[in-house]
Design a protein around this motif. Structure first.
Motif, PDB file in Angstrom:
ATOM      1  N   ASP A  29       0.814  -1.218   0.000  1.00 12.80           N
ATOM      2  CA  ASP A  29       0.000   0.000   0.000  1.00 12.80           C
ATOM      3  C   ASP A  29       0.845   1.264   0.000  1.00 12.80           C
ATOM      4  O   ASP A  29       0.600   2.188  -0.771  1.00 12.80           O
ATOM      5  N   TRP A  30       1.836   1.345   0.875  1.00  9.94           N
ATOM      6  CA  TRP A  30       2.645   2.564   0.962  1.00  9.94           C
ATOM      7  C   TRP A  30       3.495   2.765  -0.284  1.00  9.94           C
ATOM      8  O   TRP A  30       3.757   3.897  -0.689  1.00  9.94           O
ATOM      9  N   GLU A  31       3.902   1.679  -0.900  1.00  9.29           N
ATOM     10  CA  GLU A  31       4.657   1.802  -2.148  1.00  9.29           C
ATOM     11  C   GLU A  31       3.784   2.429  -3.242  1.00  9.29           C
ATOM     12  O   GLU A  31       4.244   3.280  -4.011  1.00  9.29           O
ATOM     13  N   VAL A  32       2.528   2.037  -3.292  1.00  9.99           N
ATOM     14  CA  VAL A  32       1.601   2.609  -4.274  1.00  9.99           C
ATOM     15  C   VAL A  32       1.390   4.094  -3.996  1.00  9.99           C
ATOM     16  O   VAL A  32       1.359   4.912  -4.921  1.00  9.99           O
ATOM     17  N   GLN A  35       4.449   5.954  -5.199  1.00  3.23           N
ATOM     18  CA  GLN A  35       4.479   6.029  -6.660  1.00  3.23           C
ATOM     19  C   GLN A  35       3.498   7.072  -7.181  1.00  3.23           C
ATOM     20  O   GLN A  35       3.807   7.806  -8.118  1.00  3.23           O
ATOM     21  N   ALA A  36       2.326   7.169  -6.567  1.00  3.94           N
ATOM     22  CA  ALA A  36       1.347   8.175  -6.982  1.00  3.94           C
ATOM     23  C   ALA A  36       1.871   9.578  -6.700  1.00  3.94           C
ATOM     24  O   ALA A  36       1.729  10.495  -7.521  1.00  3.94           O
ATOM     25  N   ARG A  37       2.503   9.768  -5.547  1.00  2.14           N
ATOM     26  CA  ARG A  37       3.081  11.073  -5.213  1.00  2.14           C
ATOM     27  C   ARG A  37       4.190  11.442  -6.191  1.00  2.14           C
ATOM     28  O   ARG A  37       4.244  12.573  -6.685  1.00  2.14           O
ATOM     29  N   ASP A  38       5.049  10.491  -6.496  1.00  4.76           N
ATOM     30  CA  ASP A  38       6.138  10.765  -7.439  1.00  4.76           C
ATOM     31  C   ASP A  38       5.608  11.102  -8.826  1.00  4.76           C
ATOM     32  O   ASP A  38       6.123  11.989  -9.506  1.00  4.76           O
ATOM     33  N   ALA A  39       4.560  10.396  -9.261  1.00  6.69           N
ATOM     34  CA  ALA A  39       3.970  10.678 -10.574  1.00  6.69           C
ATOM     35  C   ALA A  39       3.364  12.074 -10.598  1.00  6.69           C
ATOM     36  O   ALA A  39       3.508  12.811 -11.578  1.00  6.69           O
ATOM     37  N   ARG A  40       2.687  12.483  -9.499  1.00  6.14           N
ATOM     38  CA  ARG A  40       2.097  13.818  -9.422  1.00  6.14           C
ATOM     39  C   ARG A  40       3.182  14.889  -9.460  1.00  6.14           C
ATOM     40  O   ARG A  40       3.048  15.893 -10.156  1.00  6.14           O
ATOM     41  N   ARG A  41       4.281  14.663  -8.759  1.00  3.83           N
ATOM     42  CA  ARG A  41       5.394  15.620  -8.766  1.00  3.83           C
ATOM     43  C   ARG A  41       6.025  15.707 -10.152  1.00  3.83           C
ATOM     44  O   ARG A  41       6.372  16.791 -10.620  1.00  3.83           O
ATOM     45  N   PHE A  42       6.187  14.575 -10.809  1.00  2.00           N
ATOM     46  CA  PHE A  42       6.773  14.561 -12.151  1.00  2.00           C
ATOM     47  C   PHE A  42       5.909  15.355 -13.120  1.00  2.00           C
ATOM     48  O   PHE A  42       6.408  16.162 -13.896  1.00  2.00           O
ATOM     49  N   GLU A  43       4.590  15.132 -13.072  1.00  2.00           N
ATOM     50  CA  GLU A  43       3.681  15.862 -13.954  1.00  2.00           C
ATOM     51  C   GLU A  43       3.730  17.362 -13.667  1.00  2.00           C
ATOM     52  O   GLU A  43       3.645  18.170 -14.593  1.00  2.00           O
TER      53      GLU A  43
END
Length: 91
Positions: A29-32, A35-43
């Motif tokens: 769960d925490w890995e997901v 990953q969502a936080r990193d994707a939001r930051r990348f965008e």
């Protein structure tokens, strides 16, 4: 059927086929979330926005957009500006 029941069924099927059992529910769960936080930051970086803000700043900005005359950055209430209201000098 909850996640634990589904895990038990999947583990049984994996054992019948000689495969490895699936991971326990909630294990990743925490890995997901990361990953969502990193994707939001990348965008955000791709779009030219700051990649990371403090949550208080983001909350203050969101509230300020919804409510006129809310608390400003200094922590004091924002002064309404309009016809008939005195300016900063009190005149």
């Amino acid at each position: 059927m909850d996640a634990m029941h589904q895990h038990m069924i999947d583990s049984y099927r994996a054992a019948q086929h000689g495969e490895a059992p699936p991971p326990l529910p909630g294990r990743h769960d925490w890995e997901v979330v990361r990953q969502a936080r990193d994707a939001r930051r990348f965008e955000a970086v791709i779009e030219g926005r700051p990649a990371h803000r403090r949550w208080r700043t983001a909350l203050r900005e969101r509230v300020a957009r919804r409510l006129p005359g809310t608390v400003g950055r200094s922590g004091s209430p924002a002064r309404p500006v309009g016809p008939g209201t005195p300016g900063p000098s009190g005149v």
